[in-house]
Design a protein around this motif. Structure first.
Motif, PDB file in Angstrom:
ATOM      1  N   SER A   1       0.827  -1.204   0.000  1.00  0.00           N
ATOM      2  CA  SER A   1       0.000   0.000   0.000  1.00  0.00           C
ATOM      3  C   SER A   1       0.861   1.254   0.000  1.00  0.00           C
ATOM      4  CB  SER A   1      -0.925   0.014   1.222  1.00  0.00           C
ATOM      5  OG  SER A   1      -1.812  -1.066   1.150  1.00  0.00           O
TER       6      SER A   1
ATOM      7  N   ASP B   1       1.219   3.504   2.254  1.00  0.00           N
ATOM      8  CA  ASP B   1       0.206   4.507   2.616  1.00  0.00           C
ATOM      9  C   ASP B   1       0.451   5.057   4.013  1.00  0.00           C
ATOM     10  OD1 ASP B   1      -2.183   5.973   2.174  1.00  0.00           O
ATOM     11  OD2 ASP B   1      -3.375   4.416   3.165  1.00  0.00           O
TER      12      ASP B   1
ATOM     13  N   ARG C   1      -5.519  -2.054  -4.850  1.00  0.00           N
ATOM     14  CA  ARG C   1      -6.332  -2.574  -3.752  1.00  0.00           C
ATOM     15  C   ARG C   1      -5.993  -4.040  -3.558  1.00  0.00           C
ATOM     16  NH1 ARG C   1     -12.013  -3.107  -5.222  1.00  0.00           N
ATOM     17  NH2 ARG C   1     -11.634  -5.314  -5.269  1.00  0.00           N
ATOM     18  N   SER C   2      -5.544  -4.391  -2.382  1.00  0.00           N
ATOM     19  CA  SER C   2      -5.209  -5.773  -2.069  1.00  0.00           C
ATOM     20  C   SER C   2      -6.464  -6.632  -2.087  1.00  0.00           C
ATOM     21  CB  SER C   2      -4.559  -5.854  -0.683  1.00  0.00           C
ATOM     22  OG  SER C   2      -4.510  -7.191  -0.247  1.00  0.00           O
TER      23      SER C   2
ATOM     24  N   HIS D   1     -10.668  -1.676   2.657  1.00  0.00           N
ATOM     25  CA  HIS D   1      -9.695  -0.645   3.065  1.00  0.00           C
ATOM     26  C   HIS D   1      -9.654   0.505   2.070  1.00  0.00           C
ATOM     27  CE1 HIS D   1      -6.164   1.128   4.858  1.00  0.00           C
ATOM     28  NE2 HIS D   1      -5.585   1.134   3.676  1.00  0.00           N
TER      29      HIS D   1
ATOM     30  N   HIS E   1      -7.467   3.948   1.114  1.00  0.00           N
ATOM     31  CA  HIS E   1      -6.153   4.540   1.367  1.00  0.00           C
ATOM     32  C   HIS E   1      -6.307   5.942   1.936  1.00  0.00           C
ATOM     33  CE1 HIS E   1      -4.819   1.592  -1.861  1.00  0.00           C
ATOM     34  NE2 HIS E   1      -4.196   1.222  -0.769  1.00  0.00           N
TER      35      HIS E   1
ATOM     36  N   ARG F   1       0.621   8.696  -3.211  1.00  0.00           N
ATOM     37  CA  ARG F   1       1.484   7.569  -2.837  1.00  0.00           C
ATOM     38  C   ARG F   1       2.638   7.428  -3.827  1.00  0.00           C
ATOM     39  NH1 ARG F   1      -1.207   2.456  -2.651  1.00  0.00           N
ATOM     40  NH2 ARG F   1      -2.771   3.239  -4.097  1.00  0.00           N
TER      41      ARG F   1
END
Length: 189
Positions: free
Chosen positions: A9, A11, A40-41, A47, A49, A56
């Protein structure tokens, strides 16, 4: 060339991420670390960010600018979510056809590796570099891996918590260029 993919991420990106990547360079002889911020995992579908994709990327590019072995790619951000590691491997095989591919991860991801999509493909194409802070994780039969040890206390979630509470950000955890960018991003919002 020994090319190591480092997805996450980021993040935000912090000094711990950089220390992990540098450990892979020093301990395994990696020639290039490709930082790949995830869209996006698949394991974090809910989730959101804290920072945008563009923020990022900007933080990663600034944080890695001084390292000749580091490169940042928006490859995963250009693909439709979720972020599948096997797609990144396929793209890297096309872009770097002669490279030996590695994947850098922490122990938590290593322990979940069997849940990753196209596990057999990934384990056939990659050598995994697993960063741990204590006892080395257990090897997996038939999976090429290196275990590297180190310690850095930085945590993206702790940094985000400090930001939300208006607490100061540590120079030990964030490269100064990232800290400055975060200040700029928060002034905009």
């Amino acid at each position: 060339m020994k090319l190591c993919l480092f997805g996450g991420s980021f993040d935000p990106v912090h000094c711990g991420h950089l220390a992990i990547a540098e450990a892979a360079v020093q301990q395994v002889g990696i020639e290039k670390v490709l930082f790949l911020p995830a869209a996006r995992s698949p394991f974090k579908t809910e989730h959101q960010h804290e920072f945008s994709d563009e923020e990022r990327l900007a933080m990663l590019r600034a944080a890695t600018a001084e390292f000749p072995w580091a490169e940042t790619s928006d490859m995963d951000l250009r693909l439709p979510p979720p972020s599948w590691s096997w797609r990144l491997v396929e793209h890297c095989k096309e872009e770097y056809p002669t490279a030996k591919l590695y994947w850098l991860m922490g122990t938590d991801q290593w322990e979940q590796l069997h849940r990753w999509a196209r596990y057999d493909y990934l384990t056939a194409e990659l050598t995994f570099i697993v960063y741990h802070r204590g006892t080395a994780p257990q090897p997996r039969p038939g999976v090429h891996s290196h275990f590297i040890k180190g310690h850095h206390p930085a945590s993206s979630s702790a940094i985000r918590a400090a930001l939300s509470e208006g607490l100061p950000l540590s120079d030990d955890w964030l490269p100064p260029v990232v800290k400055n960018l975060i200040s700029q991003f928060h002034k905009k919002s």
